[in-house]
Design a protein around this motif. Structure first.
Motif, PDB file in Angstrom:
ATOM      1  N   LEU A  83       0.849  -1.189   0.000  1.00 39.06           N
ATOM      2  CA  LEU A  83       0.000   0.000   0.000  1.00 39.06           C
ATOM      3  C   LEU A  83       0.885   1.239   0.000  1.00 39.06           C
ATOM      4  CD1 LEU A  83      -2.824   1.314   0.354  1.00 39.06           C
ATOM      5  CD2 LEU A  83      -2.520   1.027   2.815  1.00 39.06           C
ATOM      6  N   MET A  84       0.641   2.115  -0.959  1.00 35.78           N
ATOM      7  CA  MET A  84       1.348   3.402  -1.025  1.00 35.78           C
ATOM      8  C   MET A  84       0.346   4.478  -0.594  1.00 35.78           C
ATOM      9  SD  MET A  84       4.412   2.807  -2.420  1.00 35.78           S
ATOM     10  CE  MET A  84       4.951   4.251  -3.258  1.00 35.78           C
ATOM     11  N   LEU A  85       0.705   5.245   0.457  1.00 37.80           N
ATOM     12  CA  LEU A  85      -0.186   6.286   0.955  1.00 37.80           C
ATOM     13  C   LEU A  85       0.309   7.654   0.513  1.00 37.80           C
ATOM     14  CD1 LEU A  85      -1.000   5.051   4.553  1.00 37.80           C
ATOM     15  CD2 LEU A  85      -2.388   4.868   2.499  1.00 37.80           C
ATOM     16  N   TYR A  86      -0.638   8.478   0.074  1.00 35.98           N
ATOM     17  CA  TYR A  86      -0.350   9.817  -0.399  1.00 35.98           C
ATOM     18  C   TYR A  86      -1.066  10.802   0.517  1.00 35.98           C
ATOM     19  CZ  TYR A  86       1.228   7.625  -4.738  1.00 35.98           C
ATOM     20  OH  TYR A  86       1.888   6.869  -5.663  1.00 35.98           O
ATOM     21  N   PRO A  87      -0.375  11.389   1.494  1.00 40.61           N
ATOM     22  CA  PRO A  87      -1.026  12.372   2.357  1.00 40.61           C
ATOM     23  C   PRO A  87      -1.492  13.595   1.564  1.00 40.61           C
ATOM     24  CG  PRO A  87       0.991  11.574   3.349  1.00 40.61           C
ATOM     25  CD  PRO A  87       0.966  11.071   1.932  1.00 40.61           C
ATOM     26  N   GLN A  88      -2.009  14.597   2.268  1.00 39.77           N
ATOM     27  CA  GLN A  88      -2.685  15.735   1.641  1.00 39.77           C
ATOM     28  C   GLN A  88      -1.879  16.443   0.566  1.00 39.77           C
ATOM     29  OE1 GLN A  88      -3.716  18.086   5.061  1.00 39.77           O
ATOM     30  NE2 GLN A  88      -5.601  16.960   5.398  1.00 39.77           N
ATOM     31  N   ASN A  89      -0.567  16.472   0.663  1.00 38.13           N
ATOM     32  CA  ASN A  89       0.218  17.204  -0.330  1.00 38.13           C
ATOM     33  C   ASN A  89       0.357  16.455  -1.654  1.00 38.13           C
ATOM     34  OD1 ASN A  89       2.094  15.234   0.219  1.00 38.13           O
ATOM     35  ND2 ASN A  89       3.521  16.595   1.270  1.00 38.13           N
ATOM     36  N   GLY A  90      -0.078  15.198  -1.723  1.00 35.01           N
ATOM     37  CA  GLY A  90      -0.136  14.483  -2.985  1.00 35.01           C
ATOM     38  C   GLY A  90       1.097  13.712  -3.393  1.00 35.01           C
ATOM     39  N   LYS A  91       2.160  13.693  -2.589  1.00 33.34           N
ATOM     40  CA  LYS A  91       3.359  12.927  -2.925  1.00 33.34           C
ATOM     41  C   LYS A  91       3.419  11.681  -2.053  1.00 33.34           C
ATOM     42  CE  LYS A  91       6.334  16.668  -4.454  1.00 33.34           C
ATOM     43  NZ  LYS A  91       7.634  17.310  -4.274  1.00 33.34           N
ATOM     44  N   THR A 141      -8.611  10.126   6.428  1.00 37.46           N
ATOM     45  CA  THR A 141      -7.913  11.032   7.342  1.00 37.46           C
ATOM     46  C   THR A 141      -6.419  10.775   7.412  1.00 37.46           C
ATOM     47  OG1 THR A 141      -8.286   9.569   9.230  1.00 37.46           O
ATOM     48  CG2 THR A 141      -9.988  11.241   8.777  1.00 37.46           C
ATOM     49  N   MET A 142      -5.968   9.610   6.913  1.00 35.13           N
ATOM     50  CA  MET A 142      -4.567   9.189   6.979  1.00 35.13           C
ATOM     51  C   MET A 142      -4.093   9.045   8.426  1.00 35.13           C
ATOM     52  SD  MET A 142      -3.476   8.598   4.027  1.00 35.13           S
ATOM     53  CE  MET A 142      -4.052   8.839   2.381  1.00 35.13           C
ATOM     54  N   ILE A 143      -5.024   8.658   9.306  1.00 37.07           N
ATOM     55  CA  ILE A 143      -4.693   8.416  10.704  1.00 37.07           C
ATOM     56  C   ILE A 143      -4.690   6.917  10.939  1.00 37.07           C
ATOM     57  CG2 ILE A 143      -5.498   8.668  13.091  1.00 37.07           C
ATOM     58  CD1 ILE A 143      -6.451  11.469  12.334  1.00 37.07           C
ATOM     59  N   LEU A 168      -0.408  10.716   9.345  1.00 39.95           N
ATOM     60  CA  LEU A 168       0.548  10.844   8.245  1.00 39.95           C
ATOM     61  C   LEU A 168       0.474  12.195   7.549  1.00 39.95           C
ATOM     62  CD1 LEU A 168       0.409   7.269   6.692  1.00 39.95           C
ATOM     63  CD2 LEU A 168       1.936   8.181   8.440  1.00 39.95           C
ATOM     64  N   ASN A 169      -0.646  12.924   7.669  1.00 41.98           N
ATOM     65  CA  ASN A 169      -0.746  14.239   7.049  1.00 41.98           C
ATOM     66  C   ASN A 169       0.203  15.240   7.705  1.00 41.98           C
ATOM     67  OD1 ASN A 169      -2.677  13.845   4.959  1.00 41.98           O
ATOM     68  ND2 ASN A 169      -4.245  13.676   6.532  1.00 41.98           N
ATOM     69  N   VAL A 170       0.329  15.180   9.022  1.00 39.58           N
ATOM     70  CA  VAL A 170       1.232  16.099   9.722  1.00 39.58           C
ATOM     71  C   VAL A 170       2.534  15.414  10.100  1.00 39.58           C
ATOM     72  CG1 VAL A 170      -0.590  17.607  10.585  1.00 39.58           C
ATOM     73  CG2 VAL A 170       0.111  15.633  11.942  1.00 39.58           C
ATOM     74  N   GLU A 171       2.692  14.151   9.664  1.00 37.01           N
ATOM     75  CA  GLU A 171       3.902  13.360   9.877  1.00 37.01           C
ATOM     76  C   GLU A 171       4.257  13.241  11.359  1.00 37.01           C
ATOM     77  OE1 GLU A 171       7.110  14.462   7.304  1.00 37.01           O
ATOM     78  OE2 GLU A 171       5.780  14.680   5.579  1.00 37.01           O
ATOM     79  N   GLU A 172       3.249  12.878  12.161  1.00 41.79           N
ATOM     80  CA  GLU A 172       3.458  12.648  13.585  1.00 41.79           C
ATOM     81  C   GLU A 172       3.158  11.200  13.918  1.00 41.79           C
ATOM     82  OE1 GLU A 172       1.188  15.181  16.121  1.00 41.79           O
ATOM     83  OE2 GLU A 172       2.190  16.982  15.432  1.00 41.79           O
ATOM     84  N   ILE A 173       4.076  10.577  14.667  1.00 43.72           N
ATOM     85  CA  ILE A 173       3.875   9.213  15.137  1.00 43.72           C
ATOM     86  C   ILE A 173       4.127   9.219  16.638  1.00 43.72           C
ATOM     87  CG2 ILE A 173       4.750   6.862  15.074  1.00 43.72           C
ATOM     88  CD1 ILE A 173       5.366   7.278  12.131  1.00 43.72           C
TER      89      ILE A 173
END
Length: 186
Positions: A83-91, A141-143, A168-173
């Motif tokens: 699975l490839m995830l693309y957060p809000q910025n599209g990359k 939501t990419m959460i 993953l949108n704000v790159e916080e884990i």
């Protein structure tokens, strides 16, 4: 005919009738379909799919060795998904692999199980990989979250913990408990 010949003929006749009855019952049982077992509505091998958001940007890509879709329960099962995830910025930033996955269409959540590895696409990313046995992501939501042990590897550090919350949108884990880590300065 004597009695012995007549008895032998009657015995073989009875054996033939009994054999015929058993075969008729066996064939009837083979035709009975168990309605409690849900059969997939469609199956695919070597699947590749791309999902787009409302703006037409790629939201996720998935490939799998095998896939089964069940329309009645709105679920799809995957074997060896990537699975490839693309957060809000599209990359594309993250590639997730596992042995198994289940996508629930009604909630738009994908649960990955068994040897889950989340790898950063960019080699400059501080966090390079994350390993666990189970993680669930909401594809809108990419959460993501997990209750399993987690190992995070990065550039010069290794962190272990129990449980995970990831946006993953704000790159916080965030590791939820029992966090231990080592850091090796460069």
């Amino acid at each position: 005919m004597n009695r012995t010949t007549l008895a032998i003929c009657a015995f073989f006749g009875l054996a033939l009738v009994l054999y015929w009855q058993v075969q008729v019952k066996r064939n009837a049982m083979a035709l009975v379909v168990d309605t409690r077992i849900e059969r997939p509505d469609f199956v695919a091998d070597d699947l590749r799919t791309t999902e787009f958001n409302k703006l037409g940007l790629v939201e996720s890509k998935m490939s799998a060795k095998h896939m089964e879709h069940y329309a009645k329960t709105h679920t799809t099962l995957f074997t060896e998904p990537v699975l490839m995830l693309y957060p809000q910025n599209g990359k594309a930033k993250w590639q997730i692999t596992a042995q198994n996955a289940m996508l629930e269409q009604l909630t738009n959540q994908v649960s990955l199980h068994n040897d889950v590895i989340i790898d950063a696409i960019d080699i400059e990313e501080p966090l390079q990989s994350l390993e666990t046995q189970q993680v669930t992501f909401n594809l809108e939501t990419m959460i993501g979250h997990s209750e399993e042990p987690v190992i995070i590897k990065g550039n010069g550090f290794l962190i272990k913990g129990l449980g995970l919350f990831a946006d993953l949108n704000v790159e916080e884990i965030t590791l939820l408990s029992q966090v231990e880590g080592t850091y090796e300065p460069h």
